[in-house]
Write a protein that holds these residues in place. Structure first.
Motif, PDB file in Angstrom:
ATOM      1  N   GLY A   1       0.811  -1.197   0.000  1.00 24.60           N
ATOM      2  CA  GLY A   1       0.000   0.000   0.000  1.00 24.60           C
ATOM      3  C   GLY A   1       0.852   1.258   0.000  1.00 24.60           C
ATOM      4  O   GLY A   1       2.074   1.210   0.234  1.00 24.60           O
ATOM      5  N   PRO A   2       0.241   2.418  -0.272  1.00 22.85           N
ATOM      6  CA  PRO A   2       0.983   3.679  -0.262  1.00 22.85           C
ATOM      7  C   PRO A   2       1.633   3.939   1.089  1.00 22.85           C
ATOM      8  O   PRO A   2       1.100   3.580   2.143  1.00 22.85           O
ATOM      9  CB  PRO A   2      -0.105   4.726  -0.563  1.00 22.85           C
ATOM     10  CG  PRO A   2      -1.187   3.969  -1.256  1.00 22.85           C
ATOM     11  CD  PRO A   2      -1.184   2.598  -0.634  1.00 22.85           C
ATOM     12  N   ALA A   3       2.785   4.573   1.051  1.00 23.98           N
ATOM     13  CA  ALA A   3       3.482   4.946   2.277  1.00 23.98           C
ATOM     14  C   ALA A   3       2.681   5.987   3.049  1.00 23.98           C
ATOM     15  O   ALA A   3       1.907   6.761   2.480  1.00 23.98           O
ATOM     16  CB  ALA A   3       4.869   5.495   1.951  1.00 23.98           C
ATOM     17  N   ASP A   4       2.868   6.005   4.352  1.00 21.13           N
ATOM     18  CA  ASP A   4       2.259   7.046   5.169  1.00 21.13           C
ATOM     19  C   ASP A   4       2.783   8.415   4.743  1.00 21.13           C
ATOM     20  O   ASP A   4       3.868   8.536   4.154  1.00 21.13           O
ATOM     21  CB  ASP A   4       2.575   6.826   6.648  1.00 21.13           C
ATOM     22  CG  ASP A   4       1.974   5.530   7.176  1.00 21.13           C
ATOM     23  OD1 ASP A   4       0.932   5.104   6.645  1.00 21.13           O
ATOM     24  OD2 ASP A   4       2.563   4.955   8.116  1.00 21.13           O
ATOM     25  N   THR A   5       2.036   9.458   5.079  1.00 18.81           N
ATOM     26  CA  THR A   5       2.397  10.813   4.666  1.00 18.81           C
ATOM     27  C   THR A   5       3.829  11.176   5.042  1.00 18.81           C
ATOM     28  O   THR A   5       4.568  11.757   4.237  1.00 18.81           O
ATOM     29  CB  THR A   5       1.426  11.827   5.296  1.00 18.81           C
ATOM     30  OG1 THR A   5       0.100  11.540   4.842  1.00 18.81           O
ATOM     31  CG2 THR A   5       1.788  13.250   4.898  1.00 18.81           C
ATOM     32  N   ASP A   6       4.251  10.801   6.236  1.00 24.28           N
ATOM     33  CA  ASP A   6       5.587  11.184   6.702  1.00 24.28           C
ATOM     34  C   ASP A   6       6.699  10.373   6.042  1.00 24.28           C
ATOM     35  O   ASP A   6       7.881  10.706   6.193  1.00 24.28           O
ATOM     36  CB  ASP A   6       5.677  11.030   8.226  1.00 24.28           C
ATOM     37  CG  ASP A   6       4.793  12.015   8.962  1.00 24.28           C
ATOM     38  OD1 ASP A   6       4.446  13.054   8.372  1.00 24.28           O
ATOM     39  OD2 ASP A   6       4.442  11.729  10.127  1.00 24.28           O
ATOM     40  N   ASN A   7       6.352   9.306   5.326  1.00 20.08           N
ATOM     41  CA  ASN A   7       7.373   8.422   4.756  1.00 20.08           C
ATOM     42  C   ASN A   7       7.375   8.402   3.228  1.00 20.08           C
ATOM     43  O   ASN A   7       8.064   7.565   2.628  1.00 20.08           O
ATOM     44  CB  ASN A   7       7.173   6.996   5.283  1.00 20.08           C
ATOM     45  CG  ASN A   7       7.467   6.884   6.764  1.00 20.08           C
ATOM     46  OD1 ASN A   7       8.512   7.323   7.229  1.00 20.08           O
ATOM     47  ND2 ASN A   7       6.544   6.326   7.506  1.00 20.08           N
ATOM     48  N   ARG A   8       6.634   9.305   2.605  1.00 21.33           N
ATOM     49  CA  ARG A   8       6.640   9.351   1.140  1.00 21.33           C
ATOM     50  C   ARG A   8       8.028   9.744   0.633  1.00 21.33           C
ATOM     51  O   ARG A   8       8.736  10.520   1.263  1.00 21.33           O
ATOM     52  CB  ARG A   8       5.605  10.359   0.642  1.00 21.33           C
ATOM     53  CG  ARG A   8       4.170   9.995   0.957  1.00 21.33           C
ATOM     54  CD  ARG A   8       3.227  11.126   0.618  1.00 21.33           C
ATOM     55  NE  ARG A   8       3.546  12.321   1.392  1.00 21.33           N
ATOM     56  CZ  ARG A   8       2.916  13.487   1.256  1.00 21.33           C
ATOM     57  NH1 ARG A   8       1.957  13.608   0.364  1.00 21.33           N
ATOM     58  NH2 ARG A   8       3.263  14.516   1.997  1.00 21.33           N
ATOM     59  N   ALA A   9       8.389   9.206  -0.524  1.00 20.09           N
ATOM     60  CA  ALA A   9       9.730   9.452  -1.059  1.00 20.09           C
ATOM     61  C   ALA A   9       9.731  10.687  -1.955  1.00 20.09           C
ATOM     62  O   ALA A   9       8.879  10.820  -2.840  1.00 20.09           O
ATOM     63  CB  ALA A   9      10.197   8.243  -1.859  1.00 20.09           C
ATOM     64  N   PRO A  10      10.689  11.609  -1.782  1.00 20.86           N
ATOM     65  CA  PRO A  10      10.808  12.762  -2.681  1.00 20.86           C
ATOM     66  C   PRO A  10      11.403  12.328  -4.015  1.00 20.86           C
ATOM     67  O   PRO A  10      12.006  11.258  -4.137  1.00 20.86           O
ATOM     68  CB  PRO A  10      11.759  13.697  -1.929  1.00 20.86           C
ATOM     69  CG  PRO A  10      12.587  12.781  -1.090  1.00 20.86           C
ATOM     70  CD  PRO A  10      11.688  11.640  -0.697  1.00 20.86           C
ATOM     71  N   TYR A  11      11.214  13.159  -5.031  1.00 18.01           N
ATOM     72  CA  TYR A  11      11.817  12.895  -6.336  1.00 18.01           C
ATOM     73  C   TYR A  11      12.174  14.225  -6.977  1.00 18.01           C
ATOM     74  O   TYR A  11      11.682  15.292  -6.575  1.00 18.01           O
ATOM     75  CB  TYR A  11      10.858  12.099  -7.234  1.00 18.01           C
ATOM     76  CG  TYR A  11       9.680  12.913  -7.747  1.00 18.01           C
ATOM     77  CD1 TYR A  11       9.698  13.450  -9.027  1.00 18.01           C
ATOM     78  CD2 TYR A  11       8.568  13.153  -6.942  1.00 18.01           C
ATOM     79  CE1 TYR A  11       8.623  14.200  -9.499  1.00 18.01           C
ATOM     80  CE2 TYR A  11       7.501  13.897  -7.401  1.00 18.01           C
ATOM     81  CZ  TYR A  11       7.531  14.422  -8.682  1.00 18.01           C
ATOM     82  OH  TYR A  11       6.470  15.173  -9.132  1.00 18.01           O
ATOM     83  N   ASN A  12      13.023  14.169  -7.993  1.00 18.92           N
ATOM     84  CA  ASN A  12      13.448  15.356  -8.734  1.00 18.92           C
ATOM     85  C   ASN A  12      12.693  15.387 -10.048  1.00 18.92           C
ATOM     86  O   ASN A  12      12.919  14.543 -10.918  1.00 18.92           O
ATOM     87  CB  ASN A  12      14.958  15.310  -8.972  1.00 18.92           C
ATOM     88  CG  ASN A  12      15.474  16.561  -9.679  1.00 18.92           C
ATOM     89  OD1 ASN A  12      14.707  17.413 -10.143  1.00 18.92           O
ATOM     90  ND2 ASN A  12      16.796  16.691  -9.781  1.00 18.92           N
ATOM     91  N   THR A  13      11.789  16.334 -10.219  1.00 15.79           N
ATOM     92  CA  THR A  13      10.953  16.372 -11.410  1.00 15.79           C
ATOM     93  C   THR A  13      11.754  16.604 -12.687  1.00 15.79           C
ATOM     94  O   THR A  13      11.266  16.314 -13.782  1.00 15.79           O
ATOM     95  CB  THR A  13       9.873  17.470 -11.269  1.00 15.79           C
ATOM     96  OG1 THR A  13       8.974  17.392 -12.380  1.00 15.79           O
ATOM     97  CG2 THR A  13      10.503  18.851 -11.239  1.00 15.79           C
ATOM     98  N   GLU A  14      12.982  17.102 -12.554  1.00 15.48           N
ATOM     99  CA  GLU A  14      13.810  17.350 -13.734  1.00 15.48           C
ATOM    100  C   GLU A  14      14.748  16.185 -14.057  1.00 15.48           C
ATOM    101  O   GLU A  14      15.497  16.242 -15.038  1.00 15.48           O
ATOM    102  CB  GLU A  14      14.642  18.629 -13.529  1.00 15.48           C
ATOM    103  CG  GLU A  14      13.808  19.887 -13.370  1.00 15.48           C
ATOM    104  CD  GLU A  14      14.656  21.126 -13.168  1.00 15.48           C
ATOM    105  OE1 GLU A  14      15.874  20.970 -12.910  1.00 15.48           O
ATOM    106  OE2 GLU A  14      14.114  22.236 -13.271  1.00 15.48           O
ATOM    107  N   ASP A  15      14.726  15.142 -13.238  1.00 17.79           N
ATOM    108  CA  ASP A  15      15.668  14.033 -13.419  1.00 17.79           C
ATOM    109  C   ASP A  15      14.946  12.709 -13.207  1.00 17.79           C
ATOM    110  O   ASP A  15      14.595  12.347 -12.082  1.00 17.79           O
ATOM    111  CB  ASP A  15      16.818  14.174 -12.425  1.00 17.79           C
ATOM    112  CG  ASP A  15      17.869  13.083 -12.577  1.00 17.79           C
ATOM    113  OD1 ASP A  15      17.742  12.264 -13.515  1.00 17.79           O
ATOM    114  OD2 ASP A  15      18.800  13.048 -11.755  1.00 17.79           O
ATOM    115  N   ASP A  16      14.714  11.970 -14.298  1.00 14.22           N
ATOM    116  CA  ASP A  16      14.007  10.701 -14.187  1.00 14.22           C
ATOM    117  C   ASP A  16      14.952   9.502 -14.222  1.00 14.22           C
ATOM    118  O   ASP A  16      14.530   8.369 -14.483  1.00 14.22           O
ATOM    119  CB  ASP A  16      12.945  10.570 -15.283  1.00 14.22           C
ATOM    120  CG  ASP A  16      13.534  10.510 -16.688  1.00 14.22           C
ATOM    121  OD1 ASP A  16      14.763  10.672 -16.830  1.00 14.22           O
ATOM    122  OD2 ASP A  16      12.755  10.306 -17.643  1.00 14.22           O
TER     123      ASP A  16
END
Length: 280
Positions: free
Chosen positions: A236-251
């Motif tokens: 299931g989706p991660a809890d709000t405090d554990n969501r992973a960040p990402y770089n929108t300019e770098d895939d």
């Protein structure tokens, strides 16, 4: 992990949380029972900050008809503000087709933020006349997004980073293909979870928000526990405090945190787990 059973998904069963593929079950023979279903029981409606958004809803039939089939759409209020979405009154499967689609649109109106809110769409029972039903209703999840400045599509290597088990692993290093899902901010790929225990692949959905990436819904892995009958390991989706960040300019790499075994099958979990997608 001696209590884990190897199971195999029966493709004709639609009463699970796996997506329903628009497969031709019965073809053109009008004597066959018709199976009707939304393609999923959960959809995402991403709304761009200070702008709009849209998602495509798919409704499938296992048989053909010589005339258009029109179904009423009922909206069941949830936590999403009704001023942030627009739902058509009907959905049509055209004559001679197995699939009908409709577009649900959304607008920010300074009412949408990173918190996921929802409402439900339903085709009323009065629209059916002896058909077999899969998903006759579906949750729509509304949330804020920002423009993706990289494609986030193509060939990736999926690698487990952290899991609650070493055996079975959540999946072996695998080449997967990310493609656009039901909307511009959703990516999907297929992978075989718990190889050696589960014999078929599952579809994983990723939702990209302004600052975070998360699973787009529950993944029924197919792994079950002897002691719990039908209780199944799910992601299931991660809890709000554990969501992973990402770089929108770098895939080039995408890190995804998720909750493993949300059902607490076998008494293990839920566990904060993660995997990485590395572009090939």
């Amino acid at each position: 992990m001696k209590n884990l059973l190897k199971i195999f998904c029966l493709a004709a069963i639609v009463a699970s949380c796996d997506d329903v593929e628009p497969t031709v079950f019965n073809g053109e023979d009008p004597s066959n029972v018709t199976l009707l279903s939304f393609s999923s029981d959960v959809y995402s409606l991403p709304v761009e900050r200070d702008a709009n958004g849209a998602t495509t809803i798919t409704f499938t039939s296992s048989t053909l008809s010589n005339s258009d089939r029109v179904y009423n759409i009922e909206v069941i209020a949830g936590t999403a503000n009704a001023a942030t979405y627009n739902v058509p009154a009907t959905l049509t499967i055209p004559a001679g087709e197995y699939v009908g689609t409709m577009s649900i649109t959304g607008q920010d109106n300074n009412l949408v933020d990173e918190e996921i809110k929802d409402f439900t769409i339903k085709i009323p029972d009065t629209n059916f006349n002896g058909e077999s039903l899969g998903f006759s209703e579906a949750q729509v999840r509304v949330y804020e997004v920002c423009p993706l400045l990289s494609e986030f599509t193509g060939s990736y290597t999926a690698s487990a980073v952290e899991s609650m088990f070493t055996d079975p692993v959540i999946f072996d290093d695998s080449n997967v293909t990310l493609s656009v899902g039901d909307n511009d901010y959703e990516r999907v790929f297929d992978i075989n979870p718990y190889p050696g225990y589960v014999g078929s692949s599952r579809t994983v959905r990723l939702n990209f928000q302004c600052d975070y990436v998360n699973l787009g819904g529950v993944v029924q892995t197919g792994l079950r526990c002897n002691d719990d009958g039908d209780l199944q390991f799910t992601w299931g989706p991660a809890d709000t405090d554990n969501r992973a960040p990402y770089n929108t300019e770098d895939d080039s790499t995408i890190n995804v945190n998720f909750l493993e075994n949300t059902t607490n099958a076998c008494g293990y979990g839920p566990n904060q787990s993660s995997f990485m997608l590395t572009k090939n």
